[in-house]
Design an enzyme around this catalytic site. Structure first.
Site, PDB file in Angstrom:
ATOM      1  CG  HIS A 122      -1.891   0.972   1.431  1.00 29.06           C
ATOM      2  ND1 HIS A 122      -1.642   2.269   1.818  1.00 29.06           N
ATOM      3  CD2 HIS A 122      -3.242   0.898   1.255  1.00 29.06           C
ATOM      4  CE1 HIS A 122      -2.792   2.940   1.877  1.00 29.06           C
ATOM      5  NE2 HIS A 122      -3.773   2.126   1.537  1.00 29.06           N
ATOM      6  CG  ASP A 153       0.684  -2.306   6.208  1.00 29.21           C
ATOM      7  OD1 ASP A 153      -0.253  -2.356   7.028  1.00 29.21           O
ATOM      8  OD2 ASP A 153       0.595  -1.728   5.109  1.00 29.21           O
ATOM      9  CD  GLN A 185      -6.878  -4.278   4.069  1.00 28.92           C
ATOM     10  OE1 GLN A 185      -7.821  -5.013   4.380  1.00 28.92           O
ATOM     11  NE2 GLN A 185      -7.045  -2.997   3.812  1.00 28.92           N
ATOM     12  CE  LYS A 221      -7.276  -0.064   6.354  1.00 31.09           C
ATOM     13  NZ  LYS A 221      -8.028   0.394   5.176  1.00 31.09           N
ATOM     14  CB  CYS A 263      -3.786   3.424  -1.511  1.00 24.75           C
ATOM     15  SG  CYS A 263      -4.934   4.765  -1.287  1.00 24.75           S
TER      16      CYS A 263
HETATM   17  C1  LIG Z   1      -2.297  -2.773   3.526  1.00 24.40           C
HETATM   18  C2  LIG Z   1      -2.617  -1.411   4.074  1.00 24.40           C
HETATM   19  N1  LIG Z   1      -1.675  -0.728   4.705  1.00 24.40           N
HETATM   20  C3  LIG Z   1      -1.908   0.490   5.232  1.00 24.40           C
HETATM   21  C4  LIG Z   1      -3.125   1.087   5.104  1.00 24.40           C
HETATM   22  C5  LIG Z   1      -3.338   2.439   5.682  1.00 24.40           C
HETATM   23  O1  LIG Z   1      -4.281   2.411   6.707  1.00 24.40           O
HETATM   24  P1  LIG Z   1      -4.829   3.753   7.333  1.00 24.40           P
HETATM   25  O2  LIG Z   1      -5.316   4.592   6.195  1.00 24.40           O
HETATM   26  O3  LIG Z   1      -5.914   3.317   8.243  1.00 24.40           O
HETATM   27  O4  LIG Z   1      -3.690   4.387   8.051  1.00 24.40           O
HETATM   28  C6  LIG Z   1      -4.145   0.423   4.435  1.00 24.40           C
HETATM   29  C7  LIG Z   1      -5.455   1.062   4.232  1.00 24.40           C
HETATM   30  O5  LIG Z   1      -6.209   0.722   3.358  1.00 24.40           O
HETATM   31  C8  LIG Z   1      -3.884  -0.863   3.905  1.00 24.40           C
HETATM   32  O6  LIG Z   1      -4.834  -1.549   3.264  1.00 24.40           O
END
Ligand SMILES: Cc1ncc(COP(=O)(O)O)c(C=O)c1O
Length: 426
Positions: free
Chosen positions: A143, A220, A223, A246, A384
């Site tokens: 992401h 990270d 998900q 999430k 993203c």
């Molecule tokens: C794999 C992954 N990493 C990081 C993020 C970023 O999360 P946040 O926008 O809640 O900080 C997301 C959000 O969709 C994501 O799917």
């Protein structure tokens, strides 16, 4: 039912009863008031859970209760409300510790979300360990939140961002990742689960490869946290990031887990109240972890809401949730594979949560717009994760992503909606 009646039940009935008790999706749905919304006159079919999940009554009520009964600033007050707010805040930290199986609650830092957690590590650990010529290793399926913070750091330091590739199924090529690990690699930062493809990465194996070369790993988990049981001690990762919104909690709150010895050694991220031990104009000493990383008044109600979300998940049981969601994903995969002209993007053998697809000759945005008219909420775009779209030679996909309240009937609605798109546009 009496214990006697239970004893008299035939074994096959008992098994059925036990599994129904384990996960009754209709009962679960009743906990989420928003699922009663109608969209364009249709029952809402919410399949955008990878973007954000809906909130159960228990979370809404926990926040409501806090503002109605306990609202005060934390850690500083001797008065009763401040003590109650502090207790609620720190109890939520203990709940997160259990949720991740961290060794200590001092390893749990509250942040705004996965994005801030990764930026925190890049700007503290990264900034103090990475010099010109060093390398940061990520993967092709990250992401933007796990790309851009490292690019900013690499630009500042004259370091290099290296990227481990994936195969055509969207699985990480482990042997390529291993080849990219060298004495120049100073950190590996990797998604546990890809938001665009649903791929589950073999984190334990990657951590082992990195640690055998003395390289720390940040995961990270944005998900993964909603779908998989997470055990940071078992994974042995050095940092783990996820977002509250999430996992059925509020927006604006998230978690960075870090091994205590690393957090202790890292410089602070932001300066301000609560992160200090003492301040003079000549010198400031910092608070102990995790408070060193929580400058200023935090999102107290968000933390309390997150604690309630974790209690909600714990009550259902992560294993039952995973089983239900696995069934949904398999069913959805089978249903969509049957539709001529649909191509799934991301067909890894280990997948959770999300199903990305494209339709021959139709832009994903148009699919999303027609599905919306049917009351079906999906995500369309690059999610993203532009580099992984480039890897597959497409600008965008449609992504249906599943949560604990979704049903097979909703997947049937999705399949019917896609047939309708074909009638209109193909
Ligand atoms: C794999 C992954 N990493 C990081 C993020 C970023 O999360 P946040 O926008 O809640 O900080 C997301 C959000 O969709 C994501 O799917």
């Amino acid at each position: 039912m009496s214990a006697n009646a239970q004893l008299q039940r035939r074994p096959d009935e008992s098994a059925l009863w036990a599994s129904q008790k384990a996960f009754d999706v209709e009962r679960v749905r009743a906990d989420f008031p928003i699922l009663n919304e109608r969209v364009h006159g249709r029952a809402l079919v919410y399949l955008d859970n990878a973007a954000t999940t809906q909130k159960p009554e228990a979370v809404i009520e926990a926040i409501n209760h806090y503002y109605r009964h306990d609202n005060a600033n934390i850690h500083r007050g001797v008065h009763l409300l401040s003590q109650r707010a502090t207790d609620a805040y720190e109890s939520a930290r203990a709940a997160v510790q259990r949720f991740l199986n961290a060794q200590s609650s001092s390893e749990i830092v509250f942040v705004r979300g996965a994005t801030e957690a990764i930026n925190l590590v890049a700007q503290t650990y990264g900034r103090s360990h990475i010099v010109s010529g060093d390398e940061v290793l990520i993967t092709a399926m990250e992401h933007h939140s796990n790309i851009v913070p490292w690019q900013i750091l690499c630009e500042e330091k004259g370091a290099k961002l290296r990227v481990a590739p994936v195969n055509d199924r969207g699985e990480l090529l482990l042997e390529k990742l291993e080849e990219l690990l060298s004495s120049r690699t100073k950190i590996v930062s990797i998604a546990h689960v890809s938001n665009a493809l649903g791929t589950v990465n073999p984190i334990r194996q990657i951590v082992r490869l990195a640690h055998s070369r003395g390289i720390p790993v940040i995961v990270d988990g944005a998900q993964a946290a909603p779908h998989l049981p997470i055990d940071v001690q078992d994974l042995d990762c050095d940092f783990y990031a996820f977002s509250g919104h999430k996992i059925y909690g509020p927006t604006g709150i998230g978690v960075l887990y870090g091994k205590a010895e690393l957090l202790e050694e890292m410089p602070p991220f932001q300066g301000g109240g609560d992160m200090i031990s003492s301040v003079t104009f000549e010198k400031t000493t910092y608070n102990k972890v995790p408070h060193k990383f929580e400058a200023g008044t935090p999102d107290i109600s968000g933390v309390i809401g997150l604690g309630a979300a974790i209690a909600y998940i714990d009550n259902l049981g992560k294993a039952s949730i995973a089983e239900h969601e696995d069934e949904l994903l398999s069913y959805a995969t089978a249903q969509l594979e049957k539709i001529p002209g649909i191509r799934l993007v991301g067909t890894a053998r280990e997948k959770v949560g999300a199903l990305s697809f494209v339709m021959e000759g139709v832009h994903p945005h148009d699919i999303g717009t027609i599905l919306d008219q049917e009351g079906i909420a999906v995500r369309t775009g690059h999610h993203c994760a532009q580099p992984i779209m480039d890897r597959f030679g497409i600008p965008a996909t449609v992504r249906a992503s599943f949560g604990l309240y979704n049903t097979k009937a909703e997947i049937d609605s999705l399949a019917a909606g896609i047939e309708k798109v074909k009638e209109i546009l193909v």
